[in-house]
Design a protein around this motif. Structure first.
Motif, PDB file in Angstrom:
ATOM      1  N   HIS A 164      -0.723   9.875  -3.662  1.00  0.00           N
ATOM      2  CA  HIS A 164       0.295   9.442  -4.420  1.00  0.00           C
ATOM      3  C   HIS A 164       1.576  10.448  -4.381  1.00  0.00           C
ATOM      4  O   HIS A 164       1.499  11.577  -3.914  1.00  0.00           O
ATOM      5  CB  HIS A 164      -0.213   9.380  -6.106  1.00  0.00           C
ATOM      6  CG  HIS A 164      -1.104   8.150  -6.473  1.00  0.00           C
ATOM      7  ND1 HIS A 164      -1.272   7.740  -7.509  1.00  0.00           N
ATOM      8  CD2 HIS A 164      -2.001   7.789  -5.606  1.00  0.00           C
ATOM      9  CE1 HIS A 164      -2.169   6.933  -7.637  1.00  0.00           C
ATOM     10  NE2 HIS A 164      -2.796   6.943  -6.505  1.00  0.00           N
ATOM     11  N   ALA A 169     -13.610  -7.434  -3.456  1.00  0.00           N
ATOM     12  CA  ALA A 169     -14.708  -6.649  -2.646  1.00  0.00           C
ATOM     13  C   ALA A 169     -16.037  -6.655  -3.127  1.00  0.00           C
ATOM     14  O   ALA A 169     -16.995  -6.766  -2.367  1.00  0.00           O
ATOM     15  CB  ALA A 169     -14.177  -5.104  -2.547  1.00  0.00           C
ATOM     16  N   ARG A 176      -2.399   2.364  -9.646  1.00  0.00           N
ATOM     17  CA  ARG A 176      -2.720   1.933  -8.252  1.00  0.00           C
ATOM     18  C   ARG A 176      -3.858   1.621  -7.902  1.00  0.00           C
ATOM     19  O   ARG A 176      -4.554   1.480  -6.553  1.00  0.00           O
ATOM     20  CB  ARG A 176      -2.338   3.374  -7.434  1.00  0.00           C
ATOM     21  CG  ARG A 176      -0.963   3.514  -7.282  1.00  0.00           C
ATOM     22  CD  ARG A 176      -0.270   2.596  -6.008  1.00  0.00           C
ATOM     23  NE  ARG A 176       1.319   2.859  -6.130  1.00  0.00           N
ATOM     24  CZ  ARG A 176       1.927   2.596  -5.081  1.00  0.00           C
ATOM     25  NH1 ARG A 176       1.392   1.548  -4.027  1.00  0.00           N
ATOM     26  NH2 ARG A 176       3.255   2.537  -4.783  1.00  0.00           N
ATOM     27  N   VAL A 218       0.825  -1.212  -0.202  1.00  0.00           N
ATOM     28  CA  VAL A 218       0.246   0.069  -0.134  1.00  0.00           C
ATOM     29  C   VAL A 218       0.883   1.377   0.005  1.00  0.00           C
ATOM     30  O   VAL A 218       0.625   2.238  -0.806  1.00  0.00           O
ATOM     31  CB  VAL A 218      -1.112  -0.024   1.059  1.00  0.00           C
ATOM     32  CG1 VAL A 218      -1.970   1.242   1.218  1.00  0.00           C
ATOM     33  CG2 VAL A 218      -2.037  -1.138   1.006  1.00  0.00           C
ATOM     34  N   PRO A 235     -15.170   3.889  -7.309  1.00  0.00           N
ATOM     35  CA  PRO A 235     -14.842   3.824  -6.027  1.00  0.00           C
ATOM     36  C   PRO A 235     -13.407   2.910  -5.464  1.00  0.00           C
ATOM     37  O   PRO A 235     -12.902   3.476  -4.446  1.00  0.00           O
ATOM     38  CB  PRO A 235     -15.998   2.808  -5.305  1.00  0.00           C
ATOM     39  CG  PRO A 235     -16.522   2.004  -6.416  1.00  0.00           C
ATOM     40  CD  PRO A 235     -16.328   3.059  -7.536  1.00  0.00           C
ATOM     41  N   PHE A 236     -12.910   2.314  -6.485  1.00  0.00           N
ATOM     42  CA  PHE A 236     -11.724   1.648  -6.281  1.00  0.00           C
ATOM     43  C   PHE A 236     -10.495   2.307  -6.733  1.00  0.00           C
ATOM     44  O   PHE A 236      -9.049   1.979  -6.781  1.00  0.00           O
ATOM     45  CB  PHE A 236     -11.836   0.152  -7.074  1.00  0.00           C
ATOM     46  CG  PHE A 236     -12.816  -0.642  -6.160  1.00  0.00           C
ATOM     47  CD1 PHE A 236     -12.771  -0.918  -5.075  1.00  0.00           C
ATOM     48  CD2 PHE A 236     -14.020  -0.768  -6.885  1.00  0.00           C
ATOM     49  CE1 PHE A 236     -13.597  -2.035  -4.601  1.00  0.00           C
ATOM     50  CE2 PHE A 236     -15.064  -1.700  -6.403  1.00  0.00           C
ATOM     51  CZ  PHE A 236     -14.867  -2.256  -5.106  1.00  0.00           C
ATOM     52  N   GLY A 237     -10.777   3.518  -7.208  1.00  0.00           N
ATOM     53  CA  GLY A 237      -9.445   4.423  -7.729  1.00  0.00           C
ATOM     54  C   GLY A 237      -9.323   4.274  -9.295  1.00  0.00           C
ATOM     55  O   GLY A 237     -10.238   3.677  -9.932  1.00  0.00           O
ATOM     56  N   ALA A 266      -9.265   8.934  -2.697  1.00  0.00           N
ATOM     57  CA  ALA A 266      -8.128   7.749  -2.853  1.00  0.00           C
ATOM     58  C   ALA A 266      -7.193   7.755  -1.787  1.00  0.00           C
ATOM     59  O   ALA A 266      -7.129   8.409  -0.704  1.00  0.00           O
ATOM     60  CB  ALA A 266      -7.983   7.762  -4.243  1.00  0.00           C
TER      61      ALA A 266
HETATM   62  C1  HEM Z   1     -15.688  -1.776  -0.933  1.00  0.00           C
HETATM   63  C2  HEM Z   1     -14.267  -2.110  -0.558  1.00  0.00           C
HETATM   64  C3  HEM Z   1     -12.994  -1.478  -1.214  1.00  0.00           C
HETATM   65  C4  HEM Z   1     -12.704  -0.167  -1.643  1.00  0.00           C
HETATM   66  C5  HEM Z   1     -13.855   1.019  -1.910  1.00  0.00           C
HETATM   67  C6  HEM Z   1     -11.304  -0.050  -2.093  1.00  0.00           C
HETATM   68  C7  HEM Z   1     -10.894   1.248  -2.235  1.00  0.00           C
HETATM   69  C8  HEM Z   1      -9.392   1.398  -2.684  1.00  0.00           C
HETATM   70  C9  HEM Z   1      -8.851   2.613  -3.151  1.00  0.00           C
HETATM   71  C10 HEM Z   1      -9.814   3.750  -3.410  1.00  0.00           C
HETATM   72  C11 HEM Z   1      -7.522   2.293  -3.324  1.00  0.00           C
HETATM   73  C12 HEM Z   1      -6.523   3.535  -3.335  1.00  0.00           C
HETATM   74  C13 HEM Z   1      -6.243   3.781  -4.995  1.00  0.00           C
HETATM   75  C14 HEM Z   1      -5.147   4.657  -5.112  1.00  0.00           C
HETATM   76  O1  HEM Z   1      -4.081   4.656  -4.648  1.00  0.00           O
HETATM   77  O2  HEM Z   1      -5.095   5.431  -6.336  1.00  0.00           O
HETATM   78  C15 HEM Z   1      -7.269   0.998  -2.633  1.00  0.00           C
HETATM   79  C16 HEM Z   1      -5.967   0.727  -2.771  1.00  0.00           C
HETATM   80  C17 HEM Z   1      -5.790  -0.794  -2.199  1.00  0.00           C
HETATM   81  N1  HEM Z   1      -6.767  -1.704  -1.928  1.00  0.00           N
HETATM   82 FE1  HEM Z   1      -8.866  -1.475  -1.852  1.00  0.00          FE
HETATM   83  N2  HEM Z   1     -10.652  -1.116  -1.668  1.00  0.00           N
HETATM   84  C18 HEM Z   1     -11.594  -1.889  -1.216  1.00  0.00           C
HETATM   85  C19 HEM Z   1     -11.353  -3.169  -0.769  1.00  0.00           C
HETATM   86  C20 HEM Z   1     -10.227  -3.953  -0.894  1.00  0.00           C
HETATM   87  C21 HEM Z   1     -10.132  -5.322  -0.536  1.00  0.00           C
HETATM   88  C22 HEM Z   1     -11.078  -6.403  -0.247  1.00  0.00           C
HETATM   89  C23 HEM Z   1      -8.563  -5.580  -0.824  1.00  0.00           C
HETATM   90  C24 HEM Z   1      -7.837  -6.875  -0.376  1.00  0.00           C
HETATM   91  C25 HEM Z   1      -6.815  -7.213  -0.854  1.00  0.00           C
HETATM   92  C26 HEM Z   1      -8.070  -4.435  -1.043  1.00  0.00           C
HETATM   93  C27 HEM Z   1      -6.668  -3.999  -1.167  1.00  0.00           C
HETATM   94  C28 HEM Z   1      -6.110  -2.875  -1.493  1.00  0.00           C
HETATM   95  C29 HEM Z   1      -4.533  -2.792  -1.700  1.00  0.00           C
HETATM   96  C30 HEM Z   1      -3.803  -3.910  -1.525  1.00  0.00           C
HETATM   97  C31 HEM Z   1      -4.539  -1.293  -2.221  1.00  0.00           C
HETATM   98  C32 HEM Z   1      -3.224  -0.709  -2.534  1.00  0.00           C
HETATM   99  C33 HEM Z   1      -2.913  -0.686  -4.014  1.00  0.00           C
HETATM  100  C34 HEM Z   1      -1.664  -0.384  -4.294  1.00  0.00           C
HETATM  101  O3  HEM Z   1      -1.095   0.713  -3.721  1.00  0.00           O
HETATM  102  O4  HEM Z   1      -1.119  -0.727  -5.431  1.00  0.00           O
HETATM  103  N3  HEM Z   1      -9.086  -3.304  -1.144  1.00  0.00           N
HETATM  104  N4  HEM Z   1      -8.356   0.363  -2.401  1.00  0.00           N
END
Ligand code: HEM
Length: 466
Positions: free
Chosen positions: A345, A417, A409, A94, A403-405, A342
């Motif tokens: 960065h 999710a 990244r 992360v 919502p997930f970006g 998000a």
């Molecule tokens: C509703 C559920 C979720 C939402 C809304 C969500 C949203 C996000 C967002 C907005 C980011 C940041 C993107 C960015 O930096 O620009 C992120 C990063 C991340 N999420 Fe999720 N997430 C969710 C669930 C999960 C789940 C279940 C996992 C399980 C593995 C997870 C693992 C990660 C990881 C490891 C990152 C960092 C990715 C990176 O830096 O390369 N997330 N998530």
């Protein structure tokens, strides 16, 4: 060094030491919603200083896409606070960047994919946990409870099983401890001070939240260490790893790459717990809040599920037939928008964006909130309306549903999710009618400020359906 650089994007004034902090609206300090406030004043890209740190906010969907498709916009801020959490330096996923981030991200994506979609056991695990969550709620016998108390531990348990092949009873103190450490780290009012102004820790270690930050980080480190010490390798009949830790250790052996080591594994486990639990649990809490605020939509969802499944448990293949339910889940995610800015960065070298110069090492925030609430794009953007995701009787995908970006990244747990939300939400809708508690204030659409924003805690009642 506190001055704005040349050709910097427009933004609020800046003074030495504090930078633009005194010019920010108080309620916006900790939330990505802050960027909504600045959009109307400064346009698609704004720039400000926090201390001597240049911070850029991007609102425009096309500009975010352009920036975040580039490696140079996809590093993470350098932070001694996070280094402490990551056992001394950047590790895991992360808050990592460079080669270490790439190999951990690639490995985790592949492993979750192998577990999640090729292998029925994760789907079974989600369903099993959804049923435990419902049984736990049933024990309340219709008396008021707080949604987040149930979802946090249940959702954490799903991930715990994927990581270690073990699950716990929902009352197990280990789950509650872990939830407390995660929440404390990112939602404590004090910690928000040290996150915004890391230098305060040298002068006010207690008041700035630095001592809290260390305490919660150490709790997570001790817990991940214990998980590794107790972990037994776990393989299927063809010697395929059955949990994430086993897969990681096999990858370390196979590649001989020193990036795969116990300390990075500890941080990766902690990252996955932190990134997966509050996010998914808060989305479910928002889901129930919206169902209470819109009982007609709750009924419509229940009818669709009842008609399609005739009382049986859901499988992921049911998604195509549950169009209104799927659209409702998307609308919950759009409106709740739990990670509005998000994650931050960092720009690894000087770049140009929207005609402005973005200095090396600027922090960049993308307003996912604005992208999902842009009034020029979404009709009645502030209204809860699942039908915006339906076209000709089918679920309508929208590239501005983010919502997930966006970009390199983007959340690597997005599919997991969405699967969790789908199965748990359907089981909840099958088993209960949700309504506001008559003994507590009527719930409102109000955020609890944090990096990941849940609704302000509210009480609800779950009445079993016959
Ligand atoms: C509703 C559920 C979720 C939402 C809304 C969500 C949203 C996000 C967002 C907005 C980011 C940041 C993107 C960015 O930096 O620009 C992120 C990063 C991340 N999420 Fe999720 N997430 C969710 C669930 C999960 C789940 C279940 C996992 C399980 C593995 C997870 C693992 C990660 C990881 C490891 C990152 C960092 C990715 C990176 O830096 O390369 N997330 N998530």
């Amino acid at each position: 060094k506190f001055m704005k650089p040349r050709n910097f994007p427009p933004g609020p004034p800046s003074i030495p030491i504090l930078g633009s902090l005194p010019f920010m609206p108080k309620e916006a300090m900790a939330t990505g919603i802050l960027w909504q406030h600045f959009k109307s004043r400064y346009g698609k890209v704004m720039g400000m200083m926090i201390g001597d740190q240049p911070v850029i906010g991007i609102y425009d969907f096309d500009l975010i896409k352009e920036a975040y498709s580039k490696e140079e916009f996809s590093a993470r801020p350098n932070s001694e606070l996070h280094d402490f959490r990551m056992l001394g330096k950047k590790r895991g996923i992360v808050m990592n960047d460079g080669y270490g981030w790439k190999v951990h991200r690639r490995f985790t994506l592949k492993t979750l994919k192998d577990f999640g979609f090729g292998n029925a056991s994760v789907e079974d695990g989600i369903l099993e946990e959804a049923n435990h969550i419902c049984d736990h709620i049933a024990k309340k016998n219709g008396s008021p409870f707080k949604a987040e108390d149930v979802f946090n531990v249940g959702i954490l348990n799903i991930m715990w099983k994927i990581l270690t092949h073990k699950r716990f009873d929902l009352e197990d103190p280990r789950l509650a401890n872990c939830v407390r450490a995660i929440n404390g780290q990112f939602s404590s009012d004090r910690v928000r001070i040290v996150l915004a102004m890391p230098w305060t820790r040298h002068f006010f270690p207690e008041m700035s939240g630095w001592n809290d930050w260390k305490k919660f980080a150490i709790t997570m480190q001790d817990m991940t260490k214990q998980i590794l010490d107790e972990h037994e390798p776990c393989f299927g009949p063809n010697h395929e790893p059955l949990d994430f830790i086993t897969a990681y250790k096999e990858e370390a052996k196979r590649t001989g790459d020193p990036e795969f080591n116990d300390r990075d594994l500890q941080t990766t486990i902690s990252d996955i717990f932190v990134a997966s639990s509050d996010t998914t649990a808060h989305t479910l809490s928002w889901g129930l809040l919206y169902m209470i605020l819109h009982p007609d939509i709750q009924k419509k969802v229940q009818h669709e599920i009842d008609d399609a499944l005739l009382g049986r448990e859901p499988t992921l293949e049911d998604r195509a037939r549950l169009v209104y339910t799927d659209a409702t889940l998307a609308e919950i995610q759009r409106r709740a928008n739990i990670v509005p800015g998000a994650l931050p960065h960092r720009v690894s070298k000087e770049m140009k964006l929207g005609g402005y110069t973005i200095p090396k090492d600027s922090m960049v925030i993308s307003s996912l909130y604005y992208v999902m609430h842009d009034p020029d794009y979404w009709k009645n953007a502030d209204q809860f309306d699942p039908t915006r995701f339906i076209e000709n009787g089918k679920f309508r995908k929208d590239e501005r549903f983010v919502p997930f970006g966006i970009g390199k990244r983007i959340c690597l747990g997005d599919t997991l999710a969405r699967n969790e939300l789908f199965v748990v939400f359907i089981r909840l809708m099958q088993r209960f009618n949700f309504e506001a508690s008559p003994d507590h204030p009527y719930p409102k659409e109000e955020y609890l400020p944090s990096t990941v924003m849940g609704p302000k805690p509210f009480h609800l009642r779950a009445i079993p359906r016959s």
